[in-house]
Design an enzyme around this catalytic site. Structure first.
Site, PDB file in Angstrom:
ATOM      1  N   ASP A  51       0.837  -1.199   0.000  1.00 12.83           N
ATOM      2  CA  ASP A  51       0.000   0.000   0.000  1.00 12.83           C
ATOM      3  C   ASP A  51       0.875   1.253   0.000  1.00 12.83           C
ATOM      4  O   ASP A  51       0.378   2.383  -0.061  1.00 12.83           O
ATOM      5  CB  ASP A  51      -1.019  -0.003   1.152  1.00 12.83           C
ATOM      6  CG  ASP A  51      -0.371  -0.122   2.512  1.00 12.83           C
ATOM      7  OD1 ASP A  51       0.877  -0.180   2.591  1.00 12.83           O
ATOM      8  OD2 ASP A  51      -1.123  -0.162   3.511  1.00 12.83           O
ATOM      9  N   SER A  52       2.213   1.054  -0.013  1.00 12.91           N
ATOM     10  CA  SER A  52       3.133   2.171  -0.263  1.00 12.91           C
ATOM     11  C   SER A  52       2.899   2.738  -1.662  1.00 12.91           C
ATOM     12  O   SER A  52       3.414   3.816  -1.987  1.00 12.91           O
ATOM     13  CB  SER A  52       4.588   1.724  -0.105  1.00 12.91           C
ATOM     14  OG  SER A  52       4.835   0.542  -0.839  1.00 12.91           O
ATOM     15  N   ASP A  90      -1.040  -6.089  -0.256  1.00 14.17           N
ATOM     16  CA  ASP A  90      -1.490  -5.463   0.996  1.00 14.17           C
ATOM     17  C   ASP A  90      -2.994  -5.268   1.003  1.00 14.17           C
ATOM     18  O   ASP A  90      -3.559  -4.724   0.030  1.00 14.17           O
ATOM     19  CB  ASP A  90      -0.836  -4.080   1.148  1.00 14.17           C
ATOM     20  CG  ASP A  90       0.409  -4.115   2.007  1.00 14.17           C
ATOM     21  OD1 ASP A  90       0.558  -5.044   2.826  1.00 14.17           O
ATOM     22  OD2 ASP A  90       1.241  -3.200   1.847  1.00 14.17           O
ATOM     23  N   LYS A 120      -1.359  -9.501   2.651  1.00 10.80           N
ATOM     24  CA  LYS A 120      -0.644  -9.066   3.860  1.00 10.80           C
ATOM     25  C   LYS A 120      -1.528  -8.079   4.602  1.00 10.80           C
ATOM     26  O   LYS A 120      -2.237  -7.288   3.975  1.00 10.80           O
ATOM     27  CB  LYS A 120       0.690  -8.403   3.491  1.00 10.80           C
ATOM     28  CG  LYS A 120       1.410  -7.773   4.675  1.00 10.80           C
ATOM     29  CD  LYS A 120       2.862  -7.454   4.386  1.00 10.80           C
ATOM     30  CE  LYS A 120       3.133  -6.084   3.803  1.00 10.80           C
ATOM     31  NZ  LYS A 120       2.643  -4.942   4.618  1.00 10.80           N
ATOM     32  N   GLU A 122      -1.676  -5.634   8.500  1.00 10.18           N
ATOM     33  CA  GLU A 122      -0.891  -5.090   9.606  1.00 10.18           C
ATOM     34  C   GLU A 122      -1.563  -5.377  10.944  1.00 10.18           C
ATOM     35  O   GLU A 122      -2.781  -5.234  11.074  1.00 10.18           O
ATOM     36  CB  GLU A 122      -0.726  -3.570   9.430  1.00 10.18           C
ATOM     37  CG  GLU A 122       0.037  -3.194   8.164  1.00 10.18           C
ATOM     38  CD  GLU A 122       0.218  -1.685   8.006  1.00 10.18           C
ATOM     39  OE1 GLU A 122      -0.170  -0.921   8.910  1.00 10.18           O
ATOM     40  OE2 GLU A 122       0.758  -1.279   6.959  1.00 10.18           O
ATOM     41  N   GLU A 189       8.940  -4.386  10.709  1.00  6.72           N
ATOM     42  CA  GLU A 189       9.373  -3.086  10.201  1.00  6.72           C
ATOM     43  C   GLU A 189       9.914  -2.206  11.319  1.00  6.72           C
ATOM     44  O   GLU A 189       9.263  -1.997  12.349  1.00  6.72           O
ATOM     45  CB  GLU A 189       8.189  -2.384   9.490  1.00  6.72           C
ATOM     46  CG  GLU A 189       8.586  -1.024   8.921  1.00  6.72           C
ATOM     47  CD  GLU A 189       7.621  -0.473   7.879  1.00  6.72           C
ATOM     48  OE1 GLU A 189       6.694  -1.197   7.470  1.00  6.72           O
ATOM     49  OE2 GLU A 189       7.822   0.682   7.470  1.00  6.72           O
TER      50      GLU A 189
HETATM   51  O1  KIV Z   1       3.531  -1.121   1.657  1.00 11.54           O
HETATM   52  C1  KIV Z   1       4.708  -1.508   1.703  1.00 11.54           C
HETATM   53  O2  KIV Z   1       5.535  -1.200   0.840  1.00 11.54           O
HETATM   54  C2  KIV Z   1       5.105  -2.329   2.846  1.00 11.54           C
HETATM   55  C3  KIV Z   1       6.560  -2.596   3.014  1.00 11.54           C
HETATM   56  C4  KIV Z   1       7.213  -1.396   3.555  1.00 11.54           C
HETATM   57  C5  KIV Z   1       6.816  -3.788   3.849  1.00 11.54           C
HETATM   58  O3  KIV Z   1       4.286  -2.745   3.589  1.00 11.54           O
END
Ligand code: KIV
Length: 271
Positions: A51-52, A90, A120, A122, A189
């Site tokens: 989600d980056s 994510d 994934k 969190e 992280e």
């Molecule tokens: O969204 C992302 O890029 C991440 C990584 C920083 C692990 O969750």
């Protein structure tokens, strides 16, 4: 290393076997077809549609605004570029917290509409019900502990997490819980290296570190950061392998010069 088309696909079982033999796992983020194709050919084991994307693709300050539909768009582009790597996506903010039914629906959309291989999310105990329910549908889940950017407004800063005993103990409990629930790996992280070591040694599933030091079973970076496409983000843990912002800018400046001077296109570059 270049990878031939016959190479075996990376599965969650391959990753667990890698941890068992002490072989480090590589993960990088991908958001589009072309970059995913390069990462896959280079031999990276996991491509994370992070989600980056909210930051590096859309220019938002945090990861919170990106939607499930937008994540599915990025993920389906990545999946089309990949022959070998495991594609993990994510679950964006708001698509799994609070209701395990909503979490399962979100995960199913990612698997069905994007053709992803895993999701994934969190958090630890707070999202345990969601993790359990997604896993019950046969969808592999990767956990994410430590600095969890979707909680940035709770943390207040992007500084190192779990330096104090209480938070470190919670992280250790959460990691064990995620393993017991059936997660196939956990991202750690921005936590102290000693804590990464302790957690990694206590688990059979692999840990993937970002700012977690050398003892994680694998490493992940945001591709735009490690290639130097982003310039302002310079945390200690980030190693830049290229300065692509500058290289691309130079190339574009040259293109502009060539067009304006009439040098491009020349007689060999026309019909
Ligand atoms: O969204 C992302 O890029 C991440 C990584 C920083 C692990 O969750």
């Amino acid at each position: 290393m270049s990878v031939s088309k016959e190479v075996k696909r990376v599965t969650v079982h391959v990753l667990q076997a890698m941890k068992a033999r002490g072989e480090k796992i590589t993960m990088l983020t991908g958001y589009d077809y072309s970059m995913a194709h390069i990462l896959d050919e280079a031999g990276v084991e996991i491509i994370l549609v992070g989600d980056s994307a909210s930051n590096v693709m859309a220019g938002h300050e945090t990861t919170l605004p990106i939607t499930l539909d937008q994540m599915i768009y990025h993920a389906s582009s990545v999946v089309r570029g990949v022959h070998r790597a495991l594609v993990v996506v994510d679950l964006p903010f708001g698509s799994y917290q609070g209701s395990s039914r909503v979490a399962l629906e979100s995960a199913i959309r990612i698997m069905k509409e994007a053709g992803a291989h895993a999701v994934k999310l969190e958090g630890g105990e707070e999202v345990g019900d969601s993790v359990r329910r997604i896993l019950s549908a046969g969808i592999p889940v990767m956990g994410h502990l430590g600095l969890t950017p979707q909680s940035i407004y709770k943390f207040g800063t992007y500084q190192v997490r779990a330096k104090e005993e209480e938070e470190a103990n919670k992280l250790k409990r959460d990691a064990k819980l995620l393993e017991e629930l059936g997660c196939f790996a956990i991202v750690l992280e921005k936590i102290p290296a000693a804590l990464t070591k302790e957690v990694s040694e206590s688990l059979e599933i692999p840990t993937i570190g970002i700012g977690g030091g050398m003892y994680a079973d694998g490493q992940v970076l945001v591709t735009h950061d490690m290639l130097g496409i982003t310039r302002d983000f310079q945390p200690r843990f980030l190693r830049r392998y290229m300065e692509l912002f500058d290289a691309i800018k130079l190339a574009v400046e040259q293109y502009c010069t060539d067009v304006k001077s009439g040098d491009f296109p020349n007689e060999h570059e026309q019909y």
